[in-house]
Enzyme design. Structure first.
Site, PDB file in Angstrom:
ATOM      1  N   THR A 182      12.191  -7.524 -10.907  1.00 32.30           N
ATOM      2  CA  THR A 182      11.574  -8.831 -11.148  1.00 32.30           C
ATOM      3  C   THR A 182      10.315  -8.957 -10.304  1.00 32.30           C
ATOM      4  O   THR A 182      10.331  -8.671  -9.103  1.00 32.30           O
ATOM      5  CB  THR A 182      12.566  -9.963 -10.809  1.00 32.30           C
ATOM      6  OG1 THR A 182      13.738  -9.767 -11.604  1.00 32.30           O
ATOM      7  CG2 THR A 182      11.971 -11.331 -11.096  1.00 32.30           C
ATOM      8  N   GLY A 185       0.810  -1.212   0.000  1.00 36.91           N
ATOM      9  CA  GLY A 185       0.000   0.000   0.000  1.00 36.91           C
ATOM     10  C   GLY A 185       0.845   1.265   0.000  1.00 36.91           C
ATOM     11  O   GLY A 185       0.535   2.245  -0.682  1.00 36.91           O
ATOM     12  N   ASN A 198      -8.198   4.250   8.472  1.00 37.26           N
ATOM     13  CA  ASN A 198      -7.674   3.063   9.140  1.00 37.26           C
ATOM     14  C   ASN A 198      -7.919   3.057  10.646  1.00 37.26           C
ATOM     15  O   ASN A 198      -7.925   2.014  11.258  1.00 37.26           O
ATOM     16  CB  ASN A 198      -6.178   2.890   8.850  1.00 37.26           C
ATOM     17  CG  ASN A 198      -5.410   4.188   8.906  1.00 37.26           C
ATOM     18  OD1 ASN A 198      -5.748   5.163   8.204  1.00 37.26           O
ATOM     19  ND2 ASN A 198      -4.395   4.244   9.728  1.00 37.26           N
ATOM     20  N   CYS A 251       2.347   4.389  19.156  1.00 38.07           N
ATOM     21  CA  CYS A 251       3.389   4.197  20.151  1.00 38.07           C
ATOM     22  C   CYS A 251       4.743   4.216  19.454  1.00 38.07           C
ATOM     23  O   CYS A 251       5.061   3.321  18.686  1.00 38.07           O
ATOM     24  CB  CYS A 251       3.184   2.856  20.852  1.00 38.07           C
ATOM     25  SG  CYS A 251       4.376   2.541  22.138  1.00 38.07           S
ATOM     26  N   SER A 281      -3.592  -3.178  -0.770  1.00 39.89           N
ATOM     27  CA  SER A 281      -2.499  -3.946  -0.180  1.00 39.89           C
ATOM     28  C   SER A 281      -3.011  -5.303   0.301  1.00 39.89           C
ATOM     29  O   SER A 281      -3.987  -5.379   1.048  1.00 39.89           O
ATOM     30  CB  SER A 281      -1.916  -3.174   1.000  1.00 39.89           C
ATOM     31  OG  SER A 281      -0.955  -3.965   1.673  1.00 39.89           O
ATOM     32  N   ALA A 282      -2.334  -6.386  -0.123  1.00 37.59           N
ATOM     33  CA  ALA A 282      -2.845  -7.740   0.131  1.00 37.59           C
ATOM     34  C   ALA A 282      -2.958  -8.095   1.613  1.00 37.59           C
ATOM     35  O   ALA A 282      -3.882  -8.795   2.016  1.00 37.59           O
ATOM     36  CB  ALA A 282      -1.955  -8.768  -0.571  1.00 37.59           C
TER      37      ALA A 282
HETATM   38  C1  LIG Z   1      -1.805  -0.443   5.990  1.00 35.25           C
HETATM   39  C2  LIG Z   1      -2.144   0.800   5.251  1.00 35.25           C
HETATM   40  C3  LIG Z   1      -1.270   1.334   4.290  1.00 35.25           C
HETATM   41  C4  LIG Z   1       0.096   0.760   4.035  1.00 35.25           C
HETATM   42  O1  LIG Z   1       0.055  -0.471   3.373  1.00 35.25           O
HETATM   43  P1  LIG Z   1       1.369  -1.427   3.434  1.00 35.25           P
HETATM   44  O2  LIG Z   1       1.060  -2.528   2.488  1.00 35.25           O
HETATM   45  O3  LIG Z   1       1.482  -1.881   4.848  1.00 35.25           O
HETATM   46  O4  LIG Z   1       2.515  -0.595   2.987  1.00 35.25           O
HETATM   47  C5  LIG Z   1      -1.677   2.447   3.591  1.00 35.25           C
HETATM   48  N1  LIG Z   1      -2.873   3.013   3.821  1.00 35.25           N
HETATM   49  C6  LIG Z   1      -3.743   2.537   4.725  1.00 35.25           C
HETATM   50  C7  LIG Z   1      -5.042   3.199   4.925  1.00 35.25           C
HETATM   51  C8  LIG Z   1      -3.401   1.416   5.478  1.00 35.25           C
HETATM   52  O5  LIG Z   1      -4.251   0.953   6.398  1.00 35.25           O
END
Ligand SMILES: *Cc1c(COP(=O)(O)O)cnc(C)c1O
Length: 385
Positions: A237, A71, A151, A325, A199-200
């Site tokens: 790759t 992500g 989030n 934290c 993001s997976a």
């Molecule tokens: C977790 C998160 C990301 C980052 O994704 P990663 O794959 O951990 O780099 C970005 N945006 C939001 C809203 C997220 O919750």
């Protein structure tokens, strides 16, 4: 004691079928897809298949999906890649004040390069008001990036409304959909989106693989240089096991989305009702209705959130602080502050995020543990006075 994982917005356990396909592409079909021989050929079709699986969830074309390392990289590529690739059109960018650091810090970096950034304030529910996005636009605005689901508090933004305003201008619209992909319906056409990050590991796939949807006709300046993979947007790759995994994880989410959303909404509301019925001075952070199905961010007034988290962990319940934290010092969460919580309210907030790994019994157990400990903390603080 039970172990109850209630931190699905931080990361999710990998689905068993997804883990199996990772193994298959690590151990058996391990070839480099750029190679001519049979090993290389065996690793190639999965890229198209995975693109199709992702495209089908959000309503884009498979060729509009580009794989990234997650992500963060997708957000960075969208923000920095678009700004630098379209500098001739203008230098103004609009984001919200509750974006993930991957968007916020990209914007900050661009501010150091003669771009101007307006941060639209989310309201008390964590929603970014459409009218305020509209008011922030100027003649030099080239890009708007507003997250789909926050989030921390789980609030769902009305992307269609923002998209329809932007459709009257030549302004690109990006969303960070990392929290919503596979959980909340997305239609990039109906929402007027030009770019979308996912993001997976937030939807039962592995860490280290993500994707960016880039609408045909949008052009980015690459951030990675090398062999020209991913149409030149992301050289290196390909992470084939990850690509196999993200596609399968996406298609599992697609088939489960309706049932899972209604189940998690029910359990989340049940957990909230149980806690609210047993305790006074508890309130909900975020939007009461427009919220991610599994998200329950609660403010327990007068309770030290960090100590409560540790106590819950000792009882097997894993949740997360409303505060970030860093190196031992708890700083109040910028998102909770941005939506109007005081420092002490932010420090008394806990985020529970339910997901596919939970059962009904676990929710019951977790609610009871929370109720017991909040009572205990409040009794102790009364005695101490
Ligand atoms: C977790 C998160 C990301 C980052 O994704 P990663 O794959 O951990 O780099 C970005 N945006 C939001 C809203 C997220 O919750």
């Amino acid at each position: 004691m039970q172990n109850v994982y209630l931190d699905h917005s931080a990361t999710t356990p990998v689905d068993k079928a997804v883990a199996a396909i990772v193994r298959e592409y690590m151990v058996e079909k391990f070839g480099n897809p750029s190679s001519i021989h049979s090993y290389g050929r065996s690793a190639r079709p999965i890229k198209d298949q995975s693109r199709e699986q992702i495209a089908s969830v959000i309503g884009c074309l498979p060729e509009e999906v580009y794989f990234t390392s997650g992500g963060t990289e997708a957000d960075n590529l969208a923000m920095i890649g678009y700004a630098l690739g379209n500098r001739d059109k203008g230098n103004h960018i609009v984001i919200s004040n509750i974006e993930h650091p991957a968007v916020e810090k990209s914007a900050k970096m661009l501010e150091g390069m003669e771009f101007e950034v307006t941060r639209v304030k989310a309201d008390q529910y964590g929603e970014v008001p459409t009218d305020d996005v509209k008011d922030a636009l100027t003649d030099s605005t080239i890009l708007v990036s507003i997250m789909h689901v926050n989030n921390e508090v789980g609030t769902i933004n009305d992307l269609s409304a923002i998209g329809s305003i932007l459709s009257e201008h030549d302004i690109a619209f990006h969303t960070d959909a990392v929290q919503s992909f596979g959980k909340v319906p997305i239609d990039v056409k109906a929402m007027g989106l030009d770019m979308l990050s996912l993001s997976a590991h937030k939807f039962y796939g592995p860490k280290g693989i993500g994707a960016l949807y880039v609408r045909n006709g949008i052009s980015l300046s690459p951030r990675t240089f090398g062999g020209g993979q991913e149409s030149g947007y992301r050289s290196g790759t390909e992470n084939i096991p990850g690509i196999a995994a993200i596609g399968l994880a996406a298609s599992i989410c697609q088939s489960e989305i309706t049932e899972e959303a209604s189940k998690l909404t029910r359990w989340r509301d049940y957990m909230y009702d149980r806690i609210k019925g047993a305790l006074s001075d508890v309130s909900l952070n975020g939007h009461p209705i427009k919220r991610l199905p599994g998200n329950l961010s609660l403010l327990f007034r007068g309770v030290p959130g960090d100590a409560l988290l540790i106590a819950l962990d000792m009882e097997g319940v894993a949740a997360s602080a409303g505060s970030a934290c860093a190196s031992g010092s708890i700083t109040p969460s910028p998102v909770l502050s941005a939506i109007g919580l005081s420092d002490s309210e932010a420090r008394s907030s806990i985020r529970f995020t339910l997901g596919r790994s939970n059962s009904r019994e676990e929710i019951e157990y977790a609610a009871n543990v929370v109720i017991n400990y909040v009572r205990r903390f409040r009794e102790t603080s009364v005695n101490a006075h």
